[in-house]
Design an enzyme around this catalytic site. Structure first.
Site, short mmCIF file in Angstrom:
data_model
loop_
_atom_site.label_atom_id
_atom_site.label_comp_id
_atom_site.label_asym_id
_atom_site.label_seq_id
_atom_site.Cartn_x
_atom_site.Cartn_y
_atom_site.Cartn_z
N ASN A 208 -10.29 -0.42 -0.21
CA ASN A 208 -9.29 -0.50 0.87
C ASN A 208 -9.89 -0.28 2.25
O ASN A 208 -10.57 0.72 2.48
CB ASN A 208 -8.23 0.60 0.68
N THR B 41 -8.18 1.18 8.75
CA THR B 41 -8.45 1.61 10.13
C THR B 41 -9.39 0.64 10.85
O THR B 41 -9.18 0.31 12.02
CB THR B 41 -9.02 3.04 10.13
N HIS C 216 -8.37 8.81 4.58
CA HIS C 216 -7.89 7.72 5.43
C HIS C 216 -8.19 8.04 6.89
O HIS C 216 -8.21 9.20 7.28
CB HIS C 216 -6.37 7.55 5.27
N HIS D 276 -9.97 4.33 -1.80
CA HIS D 276 -9.23 4.44 -0.53
C HIS D 276 -10.13 5.01 0.55
O HIS D 276 -11.19 5.57 0.26
CB HIS D 276 -7.98 5.31 -0.74
N GLY D 277 -9.68 4.88 1.81
CA GLY D 277 -10.44 5.47 2.91
C GLY D 277 -11.76 4.77 3.16
O GLY D 277 -12.78 5.40 3.43
N GLY D 278 -11.75 3.44 3.10
CA GLY D 278 -13.00 2.68 3.22
C GLY D 278 -13.64 2.70 4.60
O GLY D 278 -14.86 2.63 4.71
N ASP E 205 0.85 -1.19 0.00
CA ASP E 205 0.00 0.00 0.00
C ASP E 205 0.90 1.25 0.00
O ASP E 205 2.02 1.22 0.52
CB ASP E 205 -0.86 -0.08 1.28
N HIS E 206 0.41 2.35 -0.55
CA HIS E 206 1.07 3.68 -0.51
C HIS E 206 2.58 3.67 -0.29
O HIS E 206 3.04 3.86 0.85
CB HIS E 206 0.48 4.53 0.62
P1 13P Z 1 -8.98 3.48 5.97
O1 13P Z 1 -7.87 3.47 6.97
O2 13P Z 1 -9.81 4.70 6.05
O3 13P Z 1 -9.78 2.23 5.99
O4 13P Z 1 -8.30 3.56 4.52
C1 13P Z 1 -7.56 2.48 4.05
C2 13P Z 1 -6.79 2.82 2.83
O5 13P Z 1 -7.26 3.48 1.93
C3 13P Z 1 -5.44 2.28 2.75
O6 13P Z 1 -4.73 2.74 1.65
#
Ligand code: 13P
Length: 284
Positions: free
Chosen positions: A230, A233, A180, A208-210, A82-83
């Site tokens: 994704n 968290t 995120h 992203h940021g699910g 990831d990233h």
């Molecule tokens: P969250 O931490 O909001 O679930 O996002 C995950 C993400 O996009 C990881 O690249």
């Protein structure tokens, strides 16, 4: 089966109108929980690692866990980085056995992001692994990267098309208003932009940021072209709370008991997401 790349599974999701969940692992136990959930639902799954986690455990340990867990599994498992802003880390992960990597040059000016992403693409292509890249800047905190709300900016559709025409991507992560971490308010997603970028690039979109998005938002994003979703968290919370809640309830000092509860908590939450994303039963 051996670890797979994004390419056999994301194009299938794109045409099938579902998404494959990409869950950030923490350690061996959380990896086991993620793959167990996928096996029970006969779903393809993406296990992702943050760069921080790679640095914590080392590439060799993580790759060996994934091979051990995914090897005997009947479902396709992707090991995805990831990233990552560092081409050297991408190279190390590819050499250790990752089947997919994300280069994140989104903080750089467009031309520089594209040039670096093209270098990552050459490395990925040489090794036969897949590549994800980001355009625009997704807000919030992920790994060591923190993007303040005022600095987050959405991907421009014209630039998105140009970007995807100039580099071969297996997944594209345009910033569309998600963030995120934990949302402070109601997230405002640019659905029209997502629709236009997915349609005009033709590349499977990574959402992203699910964590914290509603079921309706997930369904809408998937219908508009998100083929990879994704979740990080939420896994971190399940990891900590699964263990701690068990301990608080049972005052148990046999570590395997709360560990079992932790695995079960992560498995259950991952399974709920797999069902929601529509990838259950799609392992074949
Ligand atoms: P969250 O931490 O909001 O679930 O996002 C995950 C993400 O996009 C990881 O690249």
């Amino acid at each position: 089966m051996p670890l797979v790349a994004l390419d056999p599974i994301l194009p299938a999701a794109q045409t099938g109108g579902y998404a494959v969940g990409a869950f950030n692992m923490v350690d061996y136990a959380s990896t086991l929980a993620i793959v167990r959930a996928a096996e029970q639902l006969r779903a393809p799954v993406i296990v992702q690692t943050s760069v921080k986690t790679v640095r914590f455990w080392g590439c060799a340990a993580i790759a060996s866990w994934l091979r051990e867990i995914a090897g005997p599994s009947p479902v396709p498992v992707v090991l995805h980085l990831d990233h990552c802003k560092d081409l050297a880390v991408i190279e190390q992960c590819i050499a250790a056995g990752w089947t997919s990597v994300m280069f994140d040059g989104s903080a750089k000016p467009f031309e520089e992001n594209l040039a670096l992403t093209r270098r990552a693409a050459e490395m990925a292509a040489r090794a036969g692994v897949s590549l994800e890249a980001e355009l625009g800047e997704i807000g919030g905190v992920e790994d060591d990267k923190s993007v303040a709300d005022e600095d987050a900016h959405l991907a421009d559709p014209e630039k998105a098309v140009l970007f995807c025409q100039n580099v071969r991507l297996s997944a594209f992560a345009p910033a569309i208003g998600t963030a995120h971490g934990i949302y402070k308010g109601e997230p405002k997603l640019a659905f029209d932009r997502l629709e236009e970028i997915a349609r005009r690039t033709g590349v499977p979109i990574a959402l992203h940021g699910g964590t914290g998005l509603s079921d309706d938002v997930f369904r809408k994003c998937i219908a508009l072209g998100c083929a990879k979703v994704n979740i990080s968290t939420q896994i971190k919370y399940a990891f900590i709370e699964g263990f701690v809640d068990y301990h608080l309830a049972h005052k148990e000092y046999e570590p395997l008991k709360p560990l079992e509860a932790q695995i079960e908590r992560i498995r259950r939450e991952v399974a709920e997401k797999i069902e929601l994303f529509g990838s259950a039963g799609r392992a074949a």
